[in-house]
Each structure stands twice: as structure tokens, then as C-alpha cells.
Scaffold this motif. Structure first.
Motif, PDB file in Angstrom:
ATOM      1  N   ARG B  68      72.586  -5.884  28.014  1.00 10.69           N
ATOM      2  CA  ARG B  68      73.479  -5.655  26.872  1.00 10.69           C
ATOM      3  C   ARG B  68      73.151  -4.352  26.139  1.00 10.69           C
ATOM      4  O   ARG B  68      73.910  -3.917  25.289  1.00 10.69           O
ATOM      5  CB  ARG B  68      73.427  -6.828  25.882  1.00 10.69           C
ATOM      6  N   THR B  69      72.004  -3.753  26.451  1.00  8.53           N
ATOM      7  CA  THR B  69      71.647  -2.481  25.819  1.00  8.53           C
ATOM      8  C   THR B  69      71.524  -1.403  26.891  1.00  8.53           C
ATOM      9  O   THR B  69      70.911  -1.630  27.935  1.00  8.53           O
ATOM     10  CB  THR B  69      70.335  -2.621  25.030  1.00  8.53           C
ATOM     11  N   GLU B 119      70.545   4.509  22.177  1.00  9.23           N
ATOM     12  CA  GLU B 119      70.926   3.352  22.987  1.00  9.23           C
ATOM     13  C   GLU B 119      72.126   2.636  22.352  1.00  9.23           C
ATOM     14  O   GLU B 119      72.202   2.509  21.129  1.00  9.23           O
ATOM     15  CB  GLU B 119      69.766   2.362  23.093  1.00  9.23           C
ATOM     16  N   THR B 121      74.192  -0.890  22.066  1.00  6.85           N
ATOM     17  CA  THR B 121      74.097  -2.332  22.307  1.00  6.85           C
ATOM     18  C   THR B 121      75.482  -2.953  22.157  1.00  6.85           C
ATOM     19  O   THR B 121      76.211  -2.681  21.198  1.00  6.85           O
ATOM     20  CB  THR B 121      73.108  -2.978  21.322  1.00  6.85           C
TER      21      THR B 121
END
Lengths: 405, 405
Positions: B68-69, B119, B121
Motif C-alpha cells: 500500500r506504500t 512515498e 500511501t
């Protein structure tokens, strides 16, 4: 996300309408423009008792005393000064468009006459006073308002302007409009795009949509560089009344338009409308302090072709119409010809094909592949406006419709 | 009197339609013209897998494996060559209008992301393959016909022409039209008429009616002198494809037009139509022997303003439309909003004011003071065509309608 409703967006836009002054143009160049003066009859219409059939002009009294054959004294031609009937028992030939000769009050058409040896014989039992005569002032009296201020000039008005001698006519000045595309992916129409490029099309669609309103817009393209955008847009704000953008109003890293407009003192009146297509639509206004009544209006439409297209029709058109003094309320409606389902909580501008039957207008969905599907506009001819508070739209229901052909 | 029915008159006119060839114009000047070639997609539309929301592009497989990231590798901008996702567990930021980066098959919009420390998410349970991606060729495939030959070019077509690079486009050539007024009673618009004169208006009405068809017509005025008429009309027949006259076609002593046209070898196809207004309408054609496929068409309308106006709409418009390849059948109808009575055995073009309600078009009579009452055209916006075989027309009945606004 804070979306403005379609109704509120339109209301805000209409509240931002403004006049651009008045100019005088040759009447023959005024087609499609908005009249800014009442047009008055400069004389009675018709200006004289006008013969409306080719034939003879007589005195009714002579006919009523039983006379049926009349010696011809001469010819009253159109474009000749009025003649006088010398002898009440005679007649004058009289042509359509001519003045009724003095002493005459009846015209009998050639179809009902026999002419021999300089005499006309009438084959009639009765005549009516002023028959075949278009009476002076019957249509309109001198001084009557023939065309009201704020009328959109059609061919009918052109004829009336000519008739009353308005060789020059006051019309609403058009706004000066600059249409700007942004986006590094765009190349010119006569170029072959690289793999990652497409041709510039929205500005041309917009130019032609404005041409329908008789606005000659200019166009420019600016690359996605914030500094360049600021410099150029500042110059455009000085020179033009209206800027129309296409693209760079969403959440992308290079969507600088809202930011740049803010930097340049253009007040955002809304950003993002509860609609599809065209959700990221940005609208704002800059009040120019130096000239107190002057302001600049900015329509920043989303870059997808169908979004730009329908937003111009739905928002720019009524803004323009109100600005020049026209009725700006779209009262056109159409009957949905089949059931339709649309889930999102958005006003949906459904592409439709219109047809007519027995005086009724039907709209058949022709939905296409989304807001990028420009080609689908060719297969439709209008947008049906489906409200945002429902998901099911039934065959036979009536909705507002925006035509583009 | 031998009258031609309206139906037969129109049929004769449509049978006399002719092509005027093809010319190439800048696409941006083609609005309102008739396309004379199929317009083909020169590449798939869209030409590449096109990102349709601003956000990140990822590999679906990574998401489906539970990730998910995603580390952000870079930015895929619109207008930049396609990037490749180097590590399948990373992502690329991707902008609307950009190519989908190689190695990615899902785009997730910024609204559903949290971005921190390089990043992104994702706050989602599932994704759909190719979500937020406008797939290459989805709208149309390379080689598909986007616009068919004989389409009237609207703003929608302008956009498509731009997209496929048709900077020049083949359109139907317009006929060369000369509009001639006759009548010694006429003076110019900027003059003050004498008592027996009126201003010239019909030619200007006709010019503007033709302007709506994007035809730039020329105009002339000839006095009621047979010899002058012959000389001038002969020259016009050589130079123009179409002559339109207004006036001098009835029974008056100076109504020389039918005679002069006959002398000049223009064949009369009919004279006098079973209609009001416009009964004396004369129509003919001259076949030019030298160039076998070339002929000259002559519309000689009666001189009353309303006659000229409605005859141009009813007869010249469909003749032109058929000539350039358009659908020329008027399928527009309206619902009569009140009872109407008209006795003569003539097709009656009733002036009406249109209104719309619930997708239906209603026509309210606004009859005016006859065919001379030009001013009344301003108060109406269409003609309802009432058939000649009846006298009573009931509220609620549907009839063909000819709009002029």
C-alpha cells in the motif's frame, strides 16, 4: 472537496456579467449583433397609399353610380410622383408599389378587366373602398418603435433597418477575448505529434464556438512554466476583457493556472463544480482599480475536450448573452427517449442526438467514452442536463437541453 | 391562372440543384461549410494509454500482493516521453494527459493518497486494472471515419479536424450569387425617399439570409428599363451561378423580368405558385451549352418583403442545401396554439411566434398586415406552413414550420 453546484456556478457567472459599451456599425454588418437603440419608423409604413395589385385605379363613386367602363387617362408607375385623376369617370392604370393616384380609392386588378381601345371594362358587381390598396400607415405609424433595444439582429431586422434608413446602427461592443491553451503535450494542427504528444484542438473548438456569437477571439499557447505563464497572462489581463483557459486547473504538478491567477490578483469566485464533465472548472474576476467600472473575467475550463466544449456552452454563452443585453435563460427542453442511469452525485451533461416528431423534441443518449472523447461530439448534437439529486432518469421525462448545431 | 402547387414548385427546384465543385480551405475557416471528404483518424484516439487523473501510476500486481506504500521514482509529465517504472514496487507520479509509464497499469488519484517523505500511501481496498487510464484507441481506432463527407461543419467538427491534423479541409464550393432589385420607386438606405419612393430593403434581407448559409452574395439595382435589364442580366448570367430577383414578376406594365429572362434563353420552369405570400414567384434555368454540366439558376421572387423573405427560406435554402450535399428536408414542425382560419385555396405561410414548453414547440399566429408588412417579421420568428386544401386549422394540430432566427 468543496464543490459548487451548477446552479450556484451559473448564478455567480451571471452576476459577473458586464457591459462592454456600444459601437456603431454598417447595418449590413450587424447580423447576429445586439441592437443598442430603439429603431423608430421615420415615416408611416407604408409611407403612402400604396397600390398592391397591378390594374386600374378608379373612384368608387363612379363605379357605384353604375359605370363599368373607364377611359384610361394614363399610367401611375411605381417610383413616379403621384398623378391626379382628371375626370372622375376615367381611370389610371396603376402598378404595384405605386402611389394611389389622387381622386382614386379603388384598385381593380388586370385579371378582372378587359382592356380595348384605351378603355378598361370591369367585370364586377361590387367593389370595396380601398380594395387592393395598402393604406398609408396601416402597418406602423411614424414614430412607432419597430425594433426594441437589446434585440438580436436577424435577417428580419436587417430589412427593417434598411427600410427606415438606419444605414448605421448602434450595437453592443463585443468583449475582447483571448483563448489560451497550456500543456507541454500539445503541438500545432499541421504538425505530426511525437508518441507522447497530441495536437492542439480545444482552442480552435472555442474559437468556433465564439464565432457563432460573432466574437472574433484570439489564441495563444503557453508552456507549463510558471514564470512564463505569469508574464504572459499578466499582459493578456491588461489587453483583453476575457481570458478563457483550457487545462491546467486540476491537481497536477504543472497545473499552475489557479496559482498564477491568484498571484496576478484575479479573485477566485469558485473552483470545482458539481458536474460531469468539467468538474475542475475555475472562474474568477479581476477588478481593475485604475478604471473603476472595468473588470476582467477569467473562465479556466478543464482541458478535456468535452469538458471545455460543454462548459463554454453552459457558462460562457449565458455570461456573454447577459453582458450584451440578451435574454440568457435557456428555455430549451427535450424529452428523454430511453431510460438512463447515472450514479455520481453530479449534474450530468449527457451527450444526445435530437430528433423531432409531431412538434416534440426527443433526445437519444449518445454518451461516448468520457470527457476525452472528442470524436463523439460529432455523433451528437446537444447536451441533456440531468440533475445531480437522482440516479434514474426515465424515458418520457423532460430535461433542459443545450444545442450546439 | 395556372398555378404550380408548393409541392411541385419545391420538387422542380430540388431537381434543378447542382454541385459547384470543391475547394480546400483552412480548417478554422470551415465553420458552417459542408465537408467534401471523409475525415479519418490518423492514429488511435487516444494515441497512447493516457493518464486521466493526476496521481500515481503503479503496477496492479504490487497492489494485489498487499503493498500500500510506494516509493516515488519520479514524475511522468504530460508532453514528456514515456518513462519506465524501474522497480515494480515503486510508483511514478503521473499527470493528466501524460503517457502511462511503462510497467504501470493503474493510476490512483491524489485525492486518495497520502504523500510523505517521497512515498505515497494508498487508502484503498481494491483497484481496477487500467483505472483512471484512457486506453489507447478506446474512442476510435486509426483509420476510422470520424466525420463523414457531406457533414455540415460545426464547432464539434472543428475540434476533430484539429485533432487529426486536417489543417486544410475540402469543402463544397459556394455558388456565386447575384441579388438584383428592380423598381424605380427604390432609393438607397442612406437616402431620404421622395413622397413616392421607398428605400431598398429586400436585397439586404436576402444578403443576410444568404450570409446565414455562409454565402457572400453581391447586389445590384436595375431601373425598370427593358433594354438596360437585358444588358445587365446577360452579363450577370455569364458571371454568376445564381441570380435572385426581387420584384417585377407580376402583371405590371414594367414587370419585365420574365420576358427578359426568356429573351436571354433562361427556361421558365414555373411561374406563379399556389401560395400566399409569394404567388408570382418565377423560377427558371439556363443550360450553358459551352460547358455542358454548367447551368444558371434564376429565382425571381415577388417584390413584397414578406414574399421575398419566406420564398428564400422555403425554396432557395433547400435548393442550396441539396446542391452542396446536405439533407434538405425540413422536418421541423410546430403545434398550432390557437384555432386559425384561412379561406383562399393557397398554401399559407403563416407568421408565428414560437415558444417551447415541456419539449414541445408551439406556434402562435402573428399574422401581420399582409405581404408588404415587413415590420411584422420582427414580431415573429417562423412561418407555419398551412396546406391549401383546408380552411380551418385547429388548436393542437401539427404543421411544418420554417424558422428564421
Amino acid at each position: 472537496m468543496n464543490l459548487t453546484t451548477v446552479k450556484n456556478a451559473l448564478e455567480t457567472i451571471l452576476n459577473s456579467s458586464q457591459e462592454f459599451g456600444i459601437e456603431e456599425v454598417d447595418f449590413i454588418k450587424s447580423l447576429g449583433r445586439v441592437l443598442k437603440e430603439d429603431v423608430i419608423a421615420d415615416c408611416d409604413l407604408p409611407p403612402f397609399n400604396r397600390v398592391s395589385m397591378d390594374g386600374i385605379a378608379i373612384a368608387e363613386a363612379a363605379f357605384n353610380s353604375g359605370q363599368r367602363t373607364f377611359k384610361i387617362e394614363g399610367v401611375q408607375a411605381a417610383g413616379s410622383p403621384q398623378l391626379t385623376l382628371k375626370n372622375n369617370n376615367n381611370c389610371l392604370e396603376a402598378m404595384t408599389g405605386a402611389m394611389l393616384p389622387d381622386g382614386c380609392d379603388v384598385v381593380i386588378q388586370y385579371e378582372l378587366l378587359t382592356i380595348e381601345h384605351g378603355e378598361a371594362t370591369v367585370n364586377l358587381e361590387t367593389v370595396r373602398n380601398f380594395q387592393n390598396i395598402h393604406k398609408k400607415g396601416l402597418d406602423r405609424s411614424k414614430g412607432a418603435v419597430l425594433i426594441k433595444k437589446n434585440t438580436l439582429i436577424s435577417s428580419a431586422e436587417i430589412g427593417v433597418l434598411a427600410t427606415v434608413g438606419k444605414s448605421k446602427v448602434k450595437v453592443a461592443k463585443q468583449p475582447k477575448v483571448m483563448i489560451v491553451s497550456t500543456g507541454n503535450e500539445l503541438v500545432e494542427v499541421d504538425q505530426i505529434p511525437e508518441k507522447h504528444q497530441i495536437r492542439r484542438s480545444n482552442v480552435y473548438t472555442l474559437v468556433s464556438l465564439l464565432e457563432r456569437l460573432h466574437i472574433k477571439a484570439e489564441t495563444a499557447h503557453i508552456l507549463d512554466d510558471k514564470q512564463v505563464l505569469e508574464t504572459k497572462i499578466e499582459a493578456f489581463l491588461n489587453e483583453y476583457d476575457v481570458l478563457i483557459f483550457s487545462g491546467a486547473v486540476s491537481k497536477g504538478k504543472f497545473d499552475f493556472i489557479p496559482e498564477v491567477l491568484d498571484d496576478l490578483g484575479v479573485e477566485k469566485l469558485f473552483h470545482k463544480v458539481q458536474q460531469r464533465p468539467g468538474k475542475p472548472f475555475w472562474f474568477g474576476k479581476k477588478i481593475c482599480a485604475e478604471r473603476s467600472r472595468s473588470s476582467k473575467t477569467v473562465f479556466a475550463f478543464p482541458g478535456n475536450p468535452v469538458s471545455t466544449f460543454v462548459n463554454c456552452l453552459k457558462y460562457f454563452y449565458p455570461w456573454y448573452q447577459k453582458s450584451v443585453g440578451l435574454n440568457f435563460e435557456n428555455t430549451q427542453q427535450a424529452i428523454l427517449s430511453e431510460d438512463f442511469y447515472f450514479k455520481p452525485n453530479l449534474t450530468y451533461f449527457l451527450q444526445v442526438k435530437l430528433s423531432q416528431h409531431e412538434g416534440k423534441i426527443y433526445a437519444t443518449p449518445s454518451a461516448g467514452k468520457g470527457s476525452g472523447d472528442l470524436a463523439n461530439l460529432v455523433d451528437a448534437d446537444a447536451f441533456l442536463e440531468l440533475p445531480d439529486d437522482r440516479t434514474d432518469f426515465a424515458k418520457g421525462e423532460v430535461f433542459p437541453v443545450i444545442l450546439y448545431r
